[in-house]
Design a protein around this motif. Structure first.
Motif, PDB file in Angstrom:
ATOM      1  N   ALA A 301      -3.625  17.758 119.406  1.00 45.61           N
ATOM      2  CA  ALA A 301      -2.654  16.542 120.007  1.00 45.61           C
ATOM      3  C   ALA A 301      -3.763  15.907 120.691  1.00 45.61           C
ATOM      4  O   ALA A 301      -4.806  16.087 121.101  1.00 45.61           O
ATOM      5  CB  ALA A 301      -1.627  17.315 120.777  1.00 45.61           C
ATOM      6  N   HIS A 302      -3.374  14.414 120.620  1.00 45.75           N
ATOM      7  CA  HIS A 302      -4.184  13.553 121.423  1.00 45.75           C
ATOM      8  C   HIS A 302      -3.909  13.836 122.924  1.00 45.75           C
ATOM      9  O   HIS A 302      -5.029  14.194 123.741  1.00 45.75           O
ATOM     10  CB  HIS A 302      -3.775  12.230 121.627  1.00 45.75           C
ATOM     11  CG  HIS A 302      -4.493  10.908 122.232  1.00 45.75           C
ATOM     12  ND1 HIS A 302      -5.569  10.852 122.160  1.00 45.75           N
ATOM     13  CD2 HIS A 302      -3.856  10.287 123.017  1.00 45.75           C
ATOM     14  CE1 HIS A 302      -6.148   9.930 122.835  1.00 45.75           C
ATOM     15  NE2 HIS A 302      -4.993   9.496 123.616  1.00 45.75           N
ATOM     16  N   ALA A 303      -2.791  14.291 123.758  1.00 50.61           N
ATOM     17  CA  ALA A 303      -2.386  14.929 124.946  1.00 50.61           C
ATOM     18  C   ALA A 303      -3.571  14.729 125.846  1.00 50.61           C
ATOM     19  O   ALA A 303      -4.279  15.571 126.115  1.00 50.61           O
ATOM     20  CB  ALA A 303      -2.481  16.302 124.447  1.00 50.61           C
ATOM     21  N   THR A 304      -3.457  13.643 126.704  1.00 50.75           N
ATOM     22  CA  THR A 304      -4.178  13.143 127.785  1.00 50.75           C
ATOM     23  C   THR A 304      -3.990  13.745 129.105  1.00 50.75           C
ATOM     24  O   THR A 304      -4.717  13.680 129.773  1.00 50.75           O
ATOM     25  CB  THR A 304      -4.364  11.664 127.756  1.00 50.75           C
ATOM     26  OG1 THR A 304      -3.214  10.824 128.093  1.00 50.75           O
ATOM     27  CG2 THR A 304      -4.970  11.075 126.380  1.00 50.75           C
ATOM     28  N   SER A 305      -2.709  14.177 129.160  1.00 44.33           N
ATOM     29  CA  SER A 305      -2.108  14.658 130.349  1.00 44.33           C
ATOM     30  C   SER A 305      -1.569  13.785 131.427  1.00 44.33           C
ATOM     31  O   SER A 305      -1.487  13.763 132.439  1.00 44.33           O
ATOM     32  CB  SER A 305      -3.263  15.440 131.314  1.00 44.33           C
ATOM     33  OG  SER A 305      -2.898  16.072 132.418  1.00 44.33           O
TER      34      SER A 305
END
Length: 413
Positions: A301-305
């Motif tokens: 996932a890209h999932a940057t927070s």
């Protein structure tokens, strides 16, 4: 059309400056996030980052050359050197007219610009370096790699914000697939952890301010996430046509089978709330690969927070994968290395290739409290063994740029 394979990997990361320590750190759930000690952060909102440690530019390139290269170019060259050697190309006959470089950077040589602006202010215009422009422009990583290896083929630096790595790999894949090159060096590099960059992102409330617990600050999909953590580094892969790789007896890691790119057409910085652009990019990557959603074994996932970003990516995955979404593991490398901006896609591509090769999915660390809107299998906190054949890697960027690559474990004939 040519099949396209990956034969070399190179990484400069907060977990280590080559592939093995990077991969070992990921699979052990180790965080590379620390307090920033390279400049004074007393007045900054965020005081943490994924910094590159123990990188000896002078030792690698010599003092004279280092003085002519911004840090992002040094990272890119170091990662490219690793990938080139890993692919065994140092002893191979390569047609340099059919060798190209697609390596980008989102911000380029911002450190050089800041340093030379200080020279201007303190010592006057006559003391500003005549190399200011070539040192700071984002294409210089691709240019210097091209010069190093005599690559006369297509060479460019895609600028699609944080999706640059996947854009570079995807476009290089397409070029080889259509017969326009035999070998491509592709990826991204970034070195933008500066006072002004940190202040800008901090004032936009995009960064985590969990300064007292740096290693717990990047927490994609967790209910207590409060923003991303800046990081720096580079990720580069060697792509070759299958026929070229076989002719020279290369070791083949994986095959790139699809690429999808889209635009949210929505906002300067905010992800489309329904994840429409990411959905399209994933859909088109799978279409080009000729596979069904349920055939995907893992999603990087890209999932940057960030609250909106993680939620919209989850929505996009659910929309495309339907019932299969809950069964497909989703991993977020940024939980451990932070957000490397334009270098993220290249670094995460290396991680995905290693994952397919070894049948091991890195965890998403700092999963402590579930967000009801983020309810997929994020491989919480501990790496997982699995039978893996196909994975996709997502990268999304400011301005609504989305790029997704689909990769398949290579099986020797």
């Amino acid at each position: 059309m040519e099949k396209v394979v990956i034969t070399g990997l190179g990484v400069i990361s907060p977990l280590g400056n080559s592939v093995d320590p990077f991969w070992n750190g990921l699979t052990k759930g180790k965080s590379g996030i620390t307090l920033i000690d390279t400049f004074d952060t007393a007045k900054q909102k965020a005081k943490i980052a994924g910094l590159i440690r123990d990188f000896d530019g002078e030792g690698r390139f010599g003092r004279k050359e280092v003085r002519r290269m911004d840090r992002f170019v040094q990272f890119a060259l170091a990662a490219a050197d690793q990938a080139w050697e890993d692919a065994g190309l140092q002893n191979a006959q390569v047609d340099r007219e059919r060798l190209g470089v697609y390596v980008g950077s989102g911000i380029g040589g911002v450190q050089t610009l800041l340093e030379q602006h200080a020279v201007l202010e303190q010592r006057g215009p006559d003391r500003v370096s005549p190399l200011l422009a070539p040192m700071m422009i984002p294409n210089m990583a691709a240019a210097m790699i091209s010069i190093k290896y005599g690559a006369h083929g297509p060479t460019m630096a895609p600028v699609t914000a944080c999706s640059i790595g996947n854009t570079s790999i995807g476009e290089a894949f397409r070029l080889i697939k259509m017969g326009g090159a035999d070998v491509m060096i592709a990826g991204g590099a970034e070195a933008a952890i500066t006072e002004v960059s940190l202040a800008g992102f901090g004032n936009s409330t995009a960064l985590s301010t969990r300064n007292e617990e740096p290693q717990k600050a990047s927490r994609p999909f967790d209910a207590k996430r409060d923003g991303f953590v800046m990081a720096e580094g580079a990720g580069v892969v060697i792509l070759e046509s299958l026929s070229h790789a076989l002719r020279r007896g290369a070791r083949i890691y994986a095959e790139v089978i699809g690429y999808g790119a889209s635009s949210d057409a929505y906002h300067m910085v905010a992800t489309h709330p329904e994840g429409y652009g990411p959905y399209l990019a994933m859909k088109w990557a799978l279409q080009e690969a000729g596979i069904q959603p349920e055939q995907v074994d893992v999603i990087s996932a890209h999932a940057t927070s960030t609250e909106i970003g993680d939620r919209s990516e989850t929505i996009a995955i659910k929309r495309l994968f339907g019932e299969a979404a809950t069964r497909i593991p989703v991993t977020a490398n940024k939980s451990m290395v932070g957000h490397l901006l334009g270098a993220s896609g290249g670094v995460e591509a290396v991680a995905l290739v290693k994952s397919l090769q070894e049948g091991l999915i890195p965890p998403t660390i700092n999963q402590e409290e579930s967000d009801p809107d983020c309810d997929l299998d994020y491989v919480p906190n501990v790496a997982r063994k699995a039978a893996l054949q196909i994975g996709i890697s997502n990268s999304f960027g400011f301005g609504g740029h989305n790029a997704v690559i689909a990769v398949k474990k290579y099986a020797q004939a």
